[in-house]
Design an enzyme around this catalytic site. Structure first.
Site, PDB file in Angstrom:
ATOM      1  N   ASP A  66       0.855  -1.182   0.000  1.00 26.78           N
ATOM      2  CA  ASP A  66       0.000   0.000   0.000  1.00 26.78           C
ATOM      3  C   ASP A  66       0.896   1.239   0.000  1.00 26.78           C
ATOM      4  O   ASP A  66       2.108   1.135   0.179  1.00 26.78           O
ATOM      5  CB  ASP A  66      -0.984  -0.004   1.177  1.00 26.78           C
TER       6      ASP A  66
ATOM      7  N   TYR B 192       2.941   4.699   0.824  1.00 34.09           N
ATOM      8  CA  TYR B 192       3.591   5.234   2.023  1.00 34.09           C
ATOM      9  C   TYR B 192       2.573   6.072   2.794  1.00 34.09           C
ATOM     10  O   TYR B 192       1.761   6.779   2.210  1.00 34.09           O
ATOM     11  CB  TYR B 192       4.779   6.113   1.638  1.00 34.09           C
TER      12      TYR B 192
ATOM     13  N   PHE C 293       6.705   2.120  -4.202  1.00 30.84           N
ATOM     14  CA  PHE C 293       8.095   2.295  -3.768  1.00 30.84           C
ATOM     15  C   PHE C 293       8.675   3.671  -4.085  1.00 30.84           C
ATOM     16  O   PHE C 293       9.735   4.026  -3.572  1.00 30.84           O
ATOM     17  CB  PHE C 293       9.013   1.202  -4.343  1.00 30.84           C
TER      18      PHE C 293
ATOM     19  N   HIS D  39      10.126  -9.466   0.862  1.00 32.36           N
ATOM     20  CA  HIS D  39       9.972  -8.016   0.684  1.00 32.36           C
ATOM     21  C   HIS D  39      11.300  -7.312   0.987  1.00 32.36           C
ATOM     22  O   HIS D  39      12.064  -7.762   1.840  1.00 32.36           O
ATOM     23  CB  HIS D  39       8.880  -7.508   1.626  1.00 32.36           C
TER      24      HIS D  39
END
Length: 221
Positions: free
Chosen positions: A65, A67, A78, A188
């Site tokens: 999701d 930031y 990202f 991740h």
């Protein structure tokens, strides 16, 4: 929420806009924007799709999701705007690029638009979030919508590389035809899990090798 979307995606996803879940989702998200602080800005919710039309998608980089800190989210997984400090996960991604390719990333800060311009779809599975509350908009319906985005790429494109990092992203592998696309999975890149297999995954060179073997231009990471 009046959905404005790039034409190729609007056509591919048109059935979703007529479904009950999407009506409920948009009502909820509209209310959230009216009553609280939500990221990204409303006009950037579909930015990943708007900047990377379906016929141009060559890589899908799937995040979770947006930031949830002020000024960070800009509708691209990202990525952060120019002038915003590079978040830890992206810092680890850039570290792996340098290790894998033997040279630094072309990204000097945290703005990943140069990747998008090469056909990298920077998609989050959930497209909005409350300020300071990670994962706060999970389960509202965004996942159903972004699953359809993934399946549209799977159906309409050939030889796309899917970068699935972390458990939520890796669950999407089953909806992708591995005979027509390349699926690369790893933990991740967050500091909590990067050392468990993201570092050393060499996904960036594997992606480019796959593209080059099919006569396609590699990504300048």
């Amino acid at each position: 929420m009046n959905v404005r979307l790039e034409e190729s995606w609007r056509e591919a996803l048109a059935p979703e806009f007529e479904k009950l879940y999407f009506a409920l989702l948009t009502d909820r998200i509209r209310t959230e924007y009216q009553t609280g602080t939500i990221y990204p800005p409303a006009g950037q919710i579909f930015r990943a799709l708007d900047l990377c039309p379906l016929p141009q998608v060559r890589v899908v980089l799937l995040g979770q999701d947006p930031y949830h800190g002020a000024g960070q989210a800009e509708g691209l997984s990202f990525s952060v705007p120019d002038g915003i400090p590079v978040p830890p996960s992206l810092r680890n991604i850039k570290q792996e690029i340098a290790s894998d390719l033997g040279r630094p990333s072309i990204i000097s800060g945290g703005n990943l638009l140069p990747w998008v311009q090469q056909g990298v779809l920077l998609l989050n599975t959930t497209l909005t979030v409350r300020s300071g509350q990670a994962a706060s908009h999970q389960g509202l319906g965004w996942e159903t919508f972004t699953d359809e985005v993934i399946m549209a790429v799977n159906r309409q494109r050939e030889h796309v590389v899917f970068l699935l990092w972390g458990t939520p992203a890796r669950r999407k592998a089953s909806m992708i035809d591995h005979t027509r696309h390349l699926i690369l999975e790893a933990p991740h890149p967050s500091p909590l899990s990067a050392s468990r297999g993201f570092f050393g995954c060499r996904h960036f060179s594997a992606c480019n090798t796959y593209l080059q073997q099919r006569g396609l231009t590699p990504i300048e990471w």
